[in-house]
Design an enzyme around this catalytic site. Structure first.
Site, PDB file in Angstrom:
ATOM      1  CB  ALA A  82     -61.261 -44.646  61.895  1.00 18.91           C
ATOM      2  CE1 TYR A  83     -54.686 -49.760  59.758  1.00 17.54           C
ATOM      3  CE2 TYR A  83     -54.626 -50.795  61.920  1.00 17.54           C
ATOM      4  CZ  TYR A  83     -54.173 -50.716  60.617  1.00 17.54           C
ATOM      5  OH  TYR A  83     -53.216 -51.584  60.175  1.00 17.54           O
TER       6      TYR A  83
END
Length: 245
Positions: free
Chosen positions: A153-154
């Protein structure tokens, strides 16, 4: 304050970690610095005090980088205090780690707001207001190349940052403004160290050939180079990670 400085920088996320070190590094190079912070006024005031005690100029301005009105006011404050803007360093970021199967979608939305929307909001103001001869510097991550589990996600948000960076550099053709991104590897900041045990930290520190974690000062040196007078590095992502491949 109404002071005119020869060079002026805005640093988002400037109260802690890499942002804080960047504030002090640019101030040492003679920049008047606007320290943007999200919520911790005490840390921002400490960054300003460190600059002023060393003989430099700095102010602190609170703004949520995802809020276009707040960011416009941040840029207004910089122009009112110091007469213009030459460098914008967008160091503010949120990192929440979890496997794709487990990621909390609210956490995903929070990262999107700061890391993606925030980059658009800050870069939009920067593209409108940075003076010719200036620089816009975004922050990505070397995790994009490492593909570490838990970082999907990051890393996805930072992939968006790289896309914006490379395209904005080309959209500013004819302006003498460079747009680049710095992509740190493992760096000893609270953002990186939080939630990791000693074994994990030691393993990651051993990855680069230099066999240590990066420091905020290491990254601030790269930012200072990109902010400086040399303008032939443009539309690039600098992977400042000690040689991890």
């Amino acid at each position: 304050m109404n002071t005119t400085s020869s060079r002026v920088a805005i640093v988002t996320g400037g109260s802690r970690g890499i942002g804080r070190q960047t504030v002090e590094r640019l101030a040492a190079d003679g920049y008047a610095v606007v320290v943007n912070y999200a919520g911790n006024q005490a840390e921002a005031d400490a960054a300003v005090a460190a600059v002023t005690e060393a003989g430099g100029q700095a102010i602190a301005v609170r703004a949520d980088v995802g809020d276009e009105k707040a960011v416009a006011a941040l840029f207004d404050a910089a122009e009112q205090a110091f007469g213009g803007i030459d460098v914008v360093v967008h160091a503010a970021g949120v990192m929440i780690l979890a496997p794709v199967v487990d990621i909390d979608l609210d956490a995903l939305d929070r990262m999107h707001r700061t890391n993606i929307r925030g980059t658009f909001v800050v870069d939009q103001q920067a593209a409108r207001r940075v003076r010719d001869g200036g620089a816009i510097i975004n922050f990505s991550t070397s995790v994009l190349g490492l593909a570490l589990p838990g970082y999907a996600a990051y890393a996805a948000t930072k992939g968006a940052v790289e896309a914006v960076t490379l395209i904005l550099a080309r959209e500013l053709r004819g302006r003498d403004i460079t747009v680049n991104a710095v992509a740190p590897g493992p760096t000893a900041t609270d953002l990186f160290l939080d939630g990791k045990d000693e074994e994990t930290i030691a393993r990651m520190a051993a990855q680069p050939p230099l066999e240590r974690l990066g420091t905020p000062a290491d990254i601030a040196e790269v930012v200072a180079f990109l902010a400086g007078p040399g303008h032939w590095v443009n539309g690039q992502v600098i992977r400042a990670n000690g040689g991890i491949v």
